[in-house]
Design a protein around this motif. Structure first.
Motif, short mmCIF file in Angstrom:
data_model
loop_
_atom_site.label_atom_id
_atom_site.label_comp_id
_atom_site.label_asym_id
_atom_site.label_seq_id
_atom_site.Cartn_x
_atom_site.Cartn_y
_atom_site.Cartn_z
N THR A 1 0.84 -1.20 0.00
CA THR A 1 0.00 0.00 0.00
C THR A 1 0.87 1.25 0.00
OG1 THR A 1 -1.71 -1.18 1.20
CG2 THR A 1 -1.82 1.22 1.25
N ARG B 1 1.03 4.36 -2.87
CA ARG B 1 0.95 5.79 -2.57
C ARG B 1 2.19 6.52 -3.09
NH1 ARG B 1 0.73 5.64 3.29
NH2 ARG B 1 1.32 7.81 3.13
N ASN C 1 2.13 7.05 -6.72
CA ASN C 1 1.15 8.07 -7.08
C ASN C 1 1.61 9.48 -6.68
OD1 ASN C 1 -0.76 6.45 -8.38
ND2 ASN C 1 -1.59 5.77 -6.43
N ASP D 1 2.93 10.66 -3.58
CA ASP D 1 2.83 11.12 -2.18
C ASP D 1 4.24 11.20 -1.58
OD1 ASP D 1 2.59 11.32 0.60
OD2 ASP D 1 0.93 9.90 0.73
N ALA E 1 4.88 9.10 1.62
CA ALA E 1 4.98 7.67 1.31
C ALA E 1 6.31 7.38 0.61
CB ALA E 1 3.81 7.23 0.45
#
Length: 198
Positions: free
Chosen positions: A41, A45, A48, A50, A53
């Motif tokens: 997970t 993130r 994407n 982040d 993260a």
């Protein structure tokens, strides 16, 4: 078979083998996922965009996970750079560390200084410490400046970070080489310091 034919046969075999081998790439996480399923997970993130993260994933690559997935400095450097370029303070500091130590990147003290300075200007005590050290000692990589070094070391020594004691010791050693006017100027710069945002 002639030696030329053997050479070409070996070359073709090696090329075919290399084509079948998995490409590690900057985002491969299999070893980390096996050690910590929550990493999957986190990786999504990070991919994407982040920055938190990205830094957390980089931390896992930098430190390894519970002696199951060992350090991977190349991947740590990739993710720290992604987060640092988005302004993540801790990632900027870690980029300085990676360049200073040569982990995951070629050792480059000038580049380490650049990253530490970015963190220092935002008020990071560790960045301030290493910026001060660089300005005092890294004369083979950057232009040194003992007054600016004193300023950054003084700022780091005033923090509540664990680095404060080391910063104070380095500042005191440096103060012995500065005259009264330099010390006055450095202390004025400390008083006027105001952290920036990235």
């Amino acid at each position: 078979m002639t030696s030329v034919a053997k050479f070409f046969a070996l070359t073709i075999t090696l090329v075919a083998f290399a084509a079948c081998a998995p490409t590690p790439g900057p985002v491969g996480i299999q070893g980390l996922v096996e050690a910590d399923p929550a990493v999957e997970t986190l990786a999504e993130r990070a991919e994407n965009g982040d920055p938190t993260a990205q830094r957390q994933l980089a931390d896992r690559y930098y430190q390894g996970v519970d002696n199951v997935a060992f350090e991977n400095f190349d991947r740590a450097a990739y993710w720290y750079a992604e987060a640092a370029n988005q302004g993540d303070l801790k990632s900027q500091r870690m980029m300085g560390t990676l360049y200073r130590e040569g982990h995951g990147v070629d050792q480059d003290l000038a580049e380490a200084y650049t990253w530490y300075r970015r963190a220092a200007e935002q008020g990071d005590p560790v960045g301030q410490y290493w910026t001060g050290v660089a300005l005092a000692e890294w004369d083979n990589a950057i232009d040194t400046d003992p007054v600016a070094a004193f300023t950054w070391l003084e700022l780091a020594s005033q923090s509540y970070d664990a680095i404060a004691g080391r910063a104070a010791e380095a500042r005191d050693r440096l103060a012995d080489d500065l005259d009264a006017q330099d010390l006055t100027w450095a202390r004025l710069m400390v008083r006027e310091f105001s952290p920036t945002t990235s």
